[in-house]
Design a protein around this motif. Structure first.
Motif, short mmCIF file in Angstrom:
data_model
loop_
_atom_site.label_atom_id
_atom_site.label_comp_id
_atom_site.label_asym_id
_atom_site.label_seq_id
_atom_site.Cartn_x
_atom_site.Cartn_y
_atom_site.Cartn_z
N PRO A 293 -7.66 -10.71 8.21
CA PRO A 293 -6.29 -10.19 8.11
C PRO A 293 -5.38 -11.16 7.38
O PRO A 293 -5.57 -12.39 7.49
CB PRO A 293 -5.88 -10.02 9.57
N ILE A 294 -4.44 -10.62 6.64
CA ILE A 294 -3.53 -11.45 5.84
C ILE A 294 -2.52 -12.13 6.76
O ILE A 294 -1.91 -11.47 7.58
CB ILE A 294 -2.82 -10.60 4.75
N TYR B 177 -3.57 4.35 4.51
CA TYR B 177 -3.65 3.37 3.44
C TYR B 177 -4.57 3.88 2.34
O TYR B 177 -5.63 4.43 2.63
CB TYR B 177 -4.19 2.03 3.94
N LYS C 103 -10.26 -6.50 4.88
CA LYS C 103 -8.94 -6.67 5.46
C LYS C 103 -9.01 -6.79 6.99
O LYS C 103 -8.23 -7.52 7.59
CB LYS C 103 -8.09 -5.45 5.07
N THR C 104 -9.94 -6.04 7.57
CA THR C 104 -10.09 -6.07 9.03
C THR C 104 -10.67 -7.41 9.47
O THR C 104 -10.26 -7.99 10.46
CB THR C 104 -11.03 -4.92 9.49
N ILE D 206 -6.96 2.86 0.32
CA ILE D 206 -7.83 1.69 0.23
C ILE D 206 -9.28 2.14 0.44
O ILE D 206 -9.53 3.09 1.18
CB ILE D 206 -7.39 0.64 1.28
N CYS E 251 -12.78 -2.73 0.93
CA CYS E 251 -11.54 -3.50 1.04
C CYS E 251 -10.98 -3.41 2.45
O CYS E 251 -10.46 -4.38 2.99
CB CYS E 251 -10.49 -3.00 0.05
N ASN E 252 -11.10 -2.23 3.04
CA ASN E 252 -10.61 -2.03 4.40
C ASN E 252 -11.35 -2.95 5.37
O ASN E 252 -10.76 -3.55 6.25
CB ASN E 252 -10.77 -0.56 4.80
N CYS F 55 -8.67 2.88 -5.28
CA CYS F 55 -8.28 1.93 -4.25
C CYS F 55 -7.16 1.03 -4.79
O CYS F 55 -7.24 0.55 -5.91
CB CYS F 55 -9.48 1.07 -3.86
N TYR G 18 0.84 -1.20 0.00
CA TYR G 18 0.00 0.00 0.00
C TYR G 18 0.87 1.25 0.00
O TYR G 18 2.01 1.21 0.42
CB TYR G 18 -0.90 0.02 1.23
N GLU H 170 -6.34 -1.83 -3.71
CA GLU H 170 -6.68 -3.25 -3.59
C GLU H 170 -7.56 -3.69 -4.77
O GLU H 170 -7.23 -4.60 -5.50
CB GLU H 170 -7.40 -3.47 -2.26
#
Ligand SMILES: [Zn+2]
Length: 110
Positions: free
Chosen positions: A109-110, A95, A105-106, A97, A101-102, A76, A3, A78
Motif C-alpha cells: 500500500p502507498i 477503481y 497495491k494490496t 485498475i 496492479c490491484n 488500467c 484513479y 496504473e
C-alpha cells in the motif's frame, strides 16, 4: 496516482445478458448483450433492478450498472495496459485498475 472514481452524475449504462458465470461481467455472451442508457446513477440502478426482477428465473442472466466510459476501454490507469480484469475491478472496487496492479497495491500500500 489518481484513479477514476465513479461519480453520482456521470453517464451510466446498464448492460444485461446471459453469462457463463453470473458473477463475472467478462463471461457475458456478446450475442445476448443489450445496452440501455445512458442514465444517471439512480435511474441506471432502477433499470438494472427491473431487468434483474424480470429475469429472476434465469440464473445466468445478469444486469450491470457501469460507467459508460468503461465500455469504451479496459485500460488500467496504473500500468496503461488493456486488461479484461479492469472492468471487473471497476465494478467491484470503483477503481479502474487491472488485477495485477490491484494485487501489487494490496501487498504494497502507498
Ligand atoms: Zn495495471
Amino acid at each position: 496516482m489518481i484513479y477514476t472514481k465513479i461519480m453520482e452524475n456521470d453517464g451510466f449504462i446498464v448492460i444485461e445478458g446471459i453469462h457463463k458465470n453470473p458473477n463475472n461481467i467478462n463471461t457475458l455472451d456478446e450475442q445476448t448483450k443489450i445496452i440501455h442508457g445512458p442514465y444517471n446513477k439512480k435511474e441506471a440502478e432502477k433499470v438494472a433492478k427491473g431487468l434483474i426482477q424480470k429475469n429472476i428465473d434465469n440464473f445466468y442472466h445478469r444486469a450491470w450498472v457501469i460507467n459508460k466510459d468503461i465500455e469504451l476501454n479496459n485500460i488500467c490507469e496504473e500500468c496503461k495496459k488493456e486488461d479484461e480484469s479492469v472492468k471487473q475491478n471497476l465494478i467491484m472496487h470503483s477503481y479502474k485498475i487491472c488485477s495485477s496492479c490491484n494485487l501489487a497495491k494490496t501487498i504494497f500500500p502507498i
